[in-house]
Write an enzyme that holds these catalytic residues in place. Structure first.
Site, PDB file in Angstrom:
ATOM      1  N   LYS A  13       0.834  -1.210   0.000  1.00  0.00           N
ATOM      2  CA  LYS A  13       0.000   0.000   0.000  1.00  0.00           C
ATOM      3  C   LYS A  13       0.864   1.253   0.000  1.00  0.00           C
ATOM      4  O   LYS A  13       0.566   2.212  -0.693  1.00  0.00           O
ATOM      5  CB  LYS A  13      -0.849   0.035   1.276  1.00  0.00           C
ATOM      6  CG  LYS A  13      -2.119  -0.727   1.203  1.00  0.00           C
ATOM      7  CD  LYS A  13      -2.917  -0.383   2.443  1.00  0.00           C
ATOM      8  CE  LYS A  13      -4.104  -1.281   2.594  1.00  0.00           C
ATOM      9  NZ  LYS A  13      -4.789  -1.041   3.870  1.00  0.00           N
ATOM     10  N   ASP A  74      -8.358   2.343   4.851  1.00  0.00           N
ATOM     11  CA  ASP A  74      -8.899   1.027   5.152  1.00  0.00           C
ATOM     12  C   ASP A  74      -9.645   0.601   3.907  1.00  0.00           C
ATOM     13  O   ASP A  74     -10.297   1.423   3.243  1.00  0.00           O
ATOM     14  CB  ASP A  74      -9.822   1.068   6.363  1.00  0.00           C
ATOM     15  CG  ASP A  74      -9.976  -0.337   6.938  1.00  0.00           C
ATOM     16  OD1 ASP A  74      -8.948  -0.962   7.259  1.00  0.00           O
ATOM     17  OD2 ASP A  74     -11.115  -0.836   7.035  1.00  0.00           O
ATOM     18  N   PHE A 154      -1.031  -7.233  -4.592  1.00  0.00           N
ATOM     19  CA  PHE A 154      -1.133  -7.956  -3.317  1.00  0.00           C
ATOM     20  C   PHE A 154      -2.608  -8.311  -3.086  1.00  0.00           C
ATOM     21  O   PHE A 154      -3.479  -7.972  -3.888  1.00  0.00           O
ATOM     22  CB  PHE A 154      -0.583  -7.098  -2.164  1.00  0.00           C
ATOM     23  CG  PHE A 154      -1.368  -5.839  -1.905  1.00  0.00           C
ATOM     24  CD1 PHE A 154      -1.109  -4.690  -2.633  1.00  0.00           C
ATOM     25  CD2 PHE A 154      -2.381  -5.807  -0.951  1.00  0.00           C
ATOM     26  CE1 PHE A 154      -1.843  -3.530  -2.401  1.00  0.00           C
ATOM     27  CE2 PHE A 154      -3.112  -4.644  -0.708  1.00  0.00           C
ATOM     28  CZ  PHE A 154      -2.841  -3.507  -1.441  1.00  0.00           C
ATOM     29  N   GLY A 155      -2.837  -8.972  -1.973  1.00  0.00           N
ATOM     30  CA  GLY A 155      -4.216  -9.257  -1.551  1.00  0.00           C
ATOM     31  C   GLY A 155      -5.006 -10.030  -2.587  1.00  0.00           C
ATOM     32  O   GLY A 155      -4.573 -11.071  -3.089  1.00  0.00           O
ATOM     33  N   TYR A 156      -6.165  -9.491  -2.949  1.00  0.00           N
ATOM     34  CA  TYR A 156      -7.080 -10.183  -3.867  1.00  0.00           C
ATOM     35  C   TYR A 156      -6.826  -9.810  -5.330  1.00  0.00           C
ATOM     36  O   TYR A 156      -7.620 -10.163  -6.203  1.00  0.00           O
ATOM     37  CB  TYR A 156      -8.531  -9.857  -3.480  1.00  0.00           C
ATOM     38  CG  TYR A 156      -8.891 -10.329  -2.075  1.00  0.00           C
ATOM     39  CD1 TYR A 156      -9.372 -11.615  -1.857  1.00  0.00           C
ATOM     40  CD2 TYR A 156      -8.715  -9.507  -0.963  1.00  0.00           C
ATOM     41  CE1 TYR A 156      -9.686 -12.059  -0.576  1.00  0.00           C
ATOM     42  CE2 TYR A 156      -9.019  -9.934   0.322  1.00  0.00           C
ATOM     43  CZ  TYR A 156      -9.500 -11.209   0.508  1.00  0.00           C
ATOM     44  OH  TYR A 156      -9.797 -11.652   1.772  1.00  0.00           O
TER      45      TYR A 156
END
Ligand code: IMP
Length: 203
Positions: A13, A74, A154-156
């Site tokens: 991020k 967030d 990253f992540g999904y």
């Protein structure tokens, strides 16, 4: 140059936000990471039930602790066929790695026709001196792919095919993602506000 602390331990991020601000022509902000303020690994428990609550909690805790202008984001993924889950709980959707969480999502979607989803991002800015708080929103709509594809991001990202594209975010890479992502949209709103805010403070 204004120093702005970014309240996250997520290196992915931090890199994205730095790059996007540069693309948006914001050259007067230097992003500080938690390691710059000797707080690497400092984690704020995300006890809120909304993105805004959690982003505020992170930004306010770090702004109070360091007295720096602070932003926190967030974010999460909302899948229509799962009743908009995992949403604000995306990071804790399954134990283990990002890949484990992607596999859980695929499993829960087995047999479901509707693959639509969206990434959501809320950024909160806190000025601990002026007691100011501002909130910025961004969304990116798309579909969940049938399998993980791609290695960027990253992540999904390996599962998310943004609207108007045929590849996942993880295949498209940062040049495309930084233009269209939920975080880019929220940062565009922040950048517009920042340019006006700066003008007011300069006059
Ligand atoms: P948090 O905002 O740090 O609470 O994390 C949100 C969760 O959503 C994490 O599990 C991320 O993997 C996921 N997420 C947020 N933004 C993105 C993104 O840009 N790409 C992929 N996954 C994301």
């Amino acid at each position: 140059m204004t120093e702005l602390l970014l309240a996250t331990n997520n290196g992915g991020k931090a890199r994205e936000i730095q790059t996007i601000l540069h693309h948006l022509g914001i050259e007067d902000i230097k992003i500080l990471t938690l390691s710059d303020v000797h707080l690497s690994g400092f984690a704020v428990e995300e006890t809120g039930h909304t993105y805004e609550d959690n982003a505020t909690l992170k930004a306010k805790t770090l702004a109070d602790k360091t007295r720096h202008l602070t932003i926190a984001d967030d974010s999460g993924i909302e899948v229509t066929a799962l009743g908009h889950k995992p949403g604000v709980y995306s990071a804790r959707y399954a134990k283990g790695s990002d890949t484990d969480r992607c596999h859980k999502l695929l499993k829960e979607l087995e047999g479901k026709e509707d693959r639509s989803a969206k990434f959501v991002c809320v950024i909160v800015y806190i000025d601990p001196h002026g007691n100011e708080r501002h909130v910025f929103h961004g969304e990116c709509k798309g579909l969940i792919a049938p399998a993980l594809q791609g290695t960027h991001g990253f992540g999904y990202d390996p599962l998310f095919v943004p609207e108007g594209y045929h590849q996942t975010m993880a295949e498209l890479g940062s040049d495309v993602k930084d233009q269209i992502s939920h975080r880019a949209k929220a940062l565009q709103a922040f950048a517009t506000w920042w340019k006006g805010h700066k003008k007011v403070h300069e006059t």
